[in-house]
Design a protein around this motif. Structure first.
Motif, PDB file in Angstrom:
ATOM      1  N   ASN A 156       0.751  -1.181  -0.088  1.00  0.00           N
ATOM      2  CA  ASN A 156      -0.055   0.194  -0.014  1.00  0.00           C
ATOM      3  C   ASN A 156       0.953   1.341   0.065  1.00  0.00           C
ATOM      4  OD1 ASN A 156       0.790   0.607   2.659  1.00  0.00           O
ATOM      5  ND2 ASN A 156      -0.909  -0.651   3.401  1.00  0.00           N
ATOM      6  N   LYS A 157       0.348   2.387  -0.317  1.00  0.00           N
ATOM      7  CA  LYS A 157       0.906   3.692  -0.475  1.00  0.00           C
ATOM      8  C   LYS A 157       1.737   3.991   1.053  1.00  0.00           C
ATOM      9  CE  LYS A 157      -0.505   8.543  -0.441  1.00  0.00           C
ATOM     10  NZ  LYS A 157      -1.783   9.439  -0.631  1.00  0.00           N
ATOM     11  N   GLU A 158       1.243   3.667   2.204  1.00  0.00           N
ATOM     12  CA  GLU A 158       1.973   3.973   3.268  1.00  0.00           C
ATOM     13  C   GLU A 158       3.171   3.222   3.499  1.00  0.00           C
ATOM     14  OE1 GLU A 158      -2.042   5.442   3.371  1.00  0.00           O
ATOM     15  OE2 GLU A 158      -1.502   3.350   3.160  1.00  0.00           O
ATOM     16  N   GLN A 159       3.202   2.050   3.130  1.00  0.00           N
ATOM     17  CA  GLN A 159       4.386   1.117   3.171  1.00  0.00           C
ATOM     18  C   GLN A 159       5.595   1.250   2.380  1.00  0.00           C
ATOM     19  OE1 GLN A 159       2.343  -2.652   3.386  1.00  0.00           O
ATOM     20  NE2 GLN A 159       2.475  -2.981   5.605  1.00  0.00           N
ATOM     21  N   ALA A 160       4.984   1.874   1.015  1.00  0.00           N
ATOM     22  CA  ALA A 160       5.986   1.766  -0.117  1.00  0.00           C
ATOM     23  C   ALA A 160       7.578   2.371   0.055  1.00  0.00           C
ATOM     24  CB  ALA A 160       5.228   2.490  -1.370  1.00  0.00           C
ATOM     25  N   GLN A 161       7.354   3.605   0.675  1.00  0.00           N
ATOM     26  CA  GLN A 161       8.716   4.239   0.850  1.00  0.00           C
ATOM     27  C   GLN A 161       9.672   3.457   1.651  1.00  0.00           C
ATOM     28  OE1 GLN A 161       9.750   7.172  -1.074  1.00  0.00           O
ATOM     29  NE2 GLN A 161      11.697   6.222  -0.320  1.00  0.00           N
ATOM     30  N   LYS A 169      18.854   0.064   0.365  1.00  0.00           N
ATOM     31  CA  LYS A 169      20.082  -0.274   1.367  1.00  0.00           C
ATOM     32  C   LYS A 169      20.598  -1.567   1.112  1.00  0.00           C
ATOM     33  CE  LYS A 169      18.756   2.722   5.250  1.00  0.00           C
ATOM     34  NZ  LYS A 169      18.135   2.947   6.457  1.00  0.00           N
ATOM     35  N   SER A 170      19.845  -2.442   0.368  1.00  0.00           N
ATOM     36  CA  SER A 170      20.385  -3.850  -0.166  1.00  0.00           C
ATOM     37  C   SER A 170      21.005  -3.838  -1.462  1.00  0.00           C
ATOM     38  CB  SER A 170      19.322  -4.708  -0.067  1.00  0.00           C
ATOM     39  OG  SER A 170      18.457  -4.812   1.177  1.00  0.00           O
ATOM     40  N   ASN A 171      21.286  -2.687  -1.950  1.00  0.00           N
ATOM     41  CA  ASN A 171      21.820  -2.470  -3.280  1.00  0.00           C
ATOM     42  C   ASN A 171      21.134  -2.849  -4.668  1.00  0.00           C
ATOM     43  OD1 ASN A 171      24.334  -0.943  -2.087  1.00  0.00           O
ATOM     44  ND2 ASN A 171      24.915  -3.098  -1.498  1.00  0.00           N
ATOM     45  N   ILE A 172      19.913  -2.863  -4.193  1.00  0.00           N
ATOM     46  CA  ILE A 172      19.005  -3.389  -5.190  1.00  0.00           C
ATOM     47  C   ILE A 172      19.193  -2.476  -6.712  1.00  0.00           C
ATOM     48  CG2 ILE A 172      16.943  -1.695  -5.047  1.00  0.00           C
ATOM     49  CD1 ILE A 172      16.685  -5.588  -5.427  1.00  0.00           C
ATOM     50  N   LYS A 173      18.996  -2.979  -7.867  1.00  0.00           N
ATOM     51  CA  LYS A 173      19.432  -1.899  -8.956  1.00  0.00           C
ATOM     52  C   LYS A 173      18.212  -1.347  -9.669  1.00  0.00           C
ATOM     53  CE  LYS A 173      23.303  -5.247 -10.491  1.00  0.00           C
ATOM     54  NZ  LYS A 173      23.027  -6.294  -9.559  1.00  0.00           N
ATOM     55  N   GLY A 174      17.174  -2.022  -9.311  1.00  0.00           N
ATOM     56  CA  GLY A 174      15.839  -1.396 -10.084  1.00  0.00           C
ATOM     57  C   GLY A 174      14.708  -1.643  -9.174  1.00  0.00           C
ATOM     58  N   ILE A 175      13.771  -0.596  -9.253  1.00  0.00           N
ATOM     59  CA  ILE A 175      12.579  -0.854  -8.601  1.00  0.00           C
ATOM     60  C   ILE A 175      11.184  -0.549  -9.358  1.00  0.00           C
ATOM     61  CG2 ILE A 175      11.048   0.136  -6.674  1.00  0.00           C
ATOM     62  CD1 ILE A 175      13.551   0.896  -5.052  1.00  0.00           C
ATOM     63  N   PRO A 180       0.533   3.271  -5.049  1.00  0.00           N
ATOM     64  CA  PRO A 180      -0.065   4.752  -5.554  1.00  0.00           C
ATOM     65  C   PRO A 180       0.746   5.808  -5.097  1.00  0.00           C
ATOM     66  CG  PRO A 180      -1.457   3.630  -3.937  1.00  0.00           C
ATOM     67  CD  PRO A 180      -0.481   2.684  -4.359  1.00  0.00           C
ATOM     68  N   THR A 181       1.924   5.971  -5.168  1.00  0.00           N
ATOM     69  CA  THR A 181       2.882   7.072  -4.534  1.00  0.00           C
ATOM     70  C   THR A 181       3.844   7.235  -5.586  1.00  0.00           C
ATOM     71  OG1 THR A 181       3.670   8.304  -2.666  1.00  0.00           O
ATOM     72  CG2 THR A 181       3.795   5.665  -2.993  1.00  0.00           C
ATOM     73  N   ASP A 182       4.822   8.561  -5.413  1.00  0.00           N
ATOM     74  CA  ASP A 182       5.937   8.646  -6.045  1.00  0.00           C
ATOM     75  C   ASP A 182       6.821   8.178  -5.119  1.00  0.00           C
ATOM     76  OD1 ASP A 182       4.847   8.781  -8.758  1.00  0.00           O
ATOM     77  OD2 ASP A 182       4.551  11.154  -8.137  1.00  0.00           O
ATOM     78  N   LEU A 183       8.048   7.498  -5.401  1.00  0.00           N
ATOM     79  CA  LEU A 183       9.090   7.272  -4.374  1.00  0.00           C
ATOM     80  C   LEU A 183      10.250   7.920  -4.663  1.00  0.00           C
ATOM     81  CD1 LEU A 183       8.770   3.058  -4.733  1.00  0.00           C
ATOM     82  CD2 LEU A 183       7.637   4.661  -2.977  1.00  0.00           C
ATOM     83  N   ASP A 184      11.121   8.337  -3.495  1.00  0.00           N
ATOM     84  CA  ASP A 184      12.299   8.827  -3.511  1.00  0.00           C
ATOM     85  C   ASP A 184      13.467   7.944  -3.319  1.00  0.00           C
ATOM     86  OD1 ASP A 184      14.184  10.845  -3.461  1.00  0.00           O
ATOM     87  OD2 ASP A 184      13.940  11.390  -1.321  1.00  0.00           O
TER      88      ASP A 184
END
Length: 213
Positions: A156-161, A169-175, A180-184
């Motif tokens: 959900n929106k609240e958990q996404a960020q 922090k886990s060095n993921i390359k892509g998300i 329904p929210t824009d991430l930073d």
């Protein structure tokens, strides 16, 4: 994206998957070559636009011959990075997460779903098409041990960020974000937001303003 010193626009990049999809249909129909003019009638872009887009990545067509459909399909696949495999995880095992896990075309294109993560104890341990749902607390450890490239956020929106921060922090390359929210996220992490409601609202606008009262 850069070619030499020239910047290739996101508009061009976003058209490439459409070219590839139509080329796949031509291959299925046994078409071996096609001109930019013929391709424009099928795709809906002008022949000039098609030539201009493809010229960003090198010369593919031949004067008087057009494009070799199989070669162009393969070349666009390589440009899109589809000549390799990507290990993916899905965070959020609700209806949307399960739908993505069940969509086998992603896997056929090289996006391999390795695991799903959720905080709901009723879901943990279940499998969706042999993809296990794991406790979200174990996500970082799993990423580290399994060389995960892409995190797909279906929370959900609240958990996404917070989920995105953990992926970064886990060095993921892509998300790939379906929340329904824009991430930073930092610039080093490639982010693609998919806002399903915005697409639906656009359709609603088109229906309203093209109706005959």
């Amino acid at each position: 994206m850069q070619k030499g010193n020239a910047k290739i626009s996101m508009a061009v990049i976003r058209r490439l998957p459409k070219y590839r999809r139509y080329l796949a249909e031509l291959l299925d129909r046994g078409v071996h070559r096609i001109s930019s003019r013929e391709l424009s009638k099928i795709i809906g872009f002008t022949a000039s636009q098609i030539r201009q887009d493809l010229n960003n990545f090198g010369g593919f067509g031949q004067q008087g011959y057009g494009y070799n459909v199989a070669a162009l399909y393969e070349a666009i696949g390589k440009i899109l990075g589809l000549d390799r495999k990507y290990n993916t995880i899905i965070v959020g095992a609700g209806n949307l997460g399960q739908a993505i896990a069940n969509y086998t075309n992603f896997e056929k294109s090289g996006f391999i779903p390795k695991a799903m993560f959720d905080i709901n104890p009723k879901l943990i341990g279940l499998k969706i098409r042999d993809i296990e749902i794991i406790d979200a607390d174990k996500m970082e450890e799993y990423i580290k041990e399994n060389n995960v490239d892409i995190g797909i956020i279906c929370t959900n929106k609240e958990q996404a960020q917070a989920v995105a921060d953990r992926l970064v922090k886990s060095n993921i390359k892509g998300i790939w974000n379906f929340a329904p929210t824009d991430l930073d996220v930092p610039e080093k992490v490639m982010l693609e937001n998919v806002h399903l409601s915005e697409s639906l609202y656009t359709l609603s606008f088109l229906l309203k303003h093209n109706r005959i009262d």
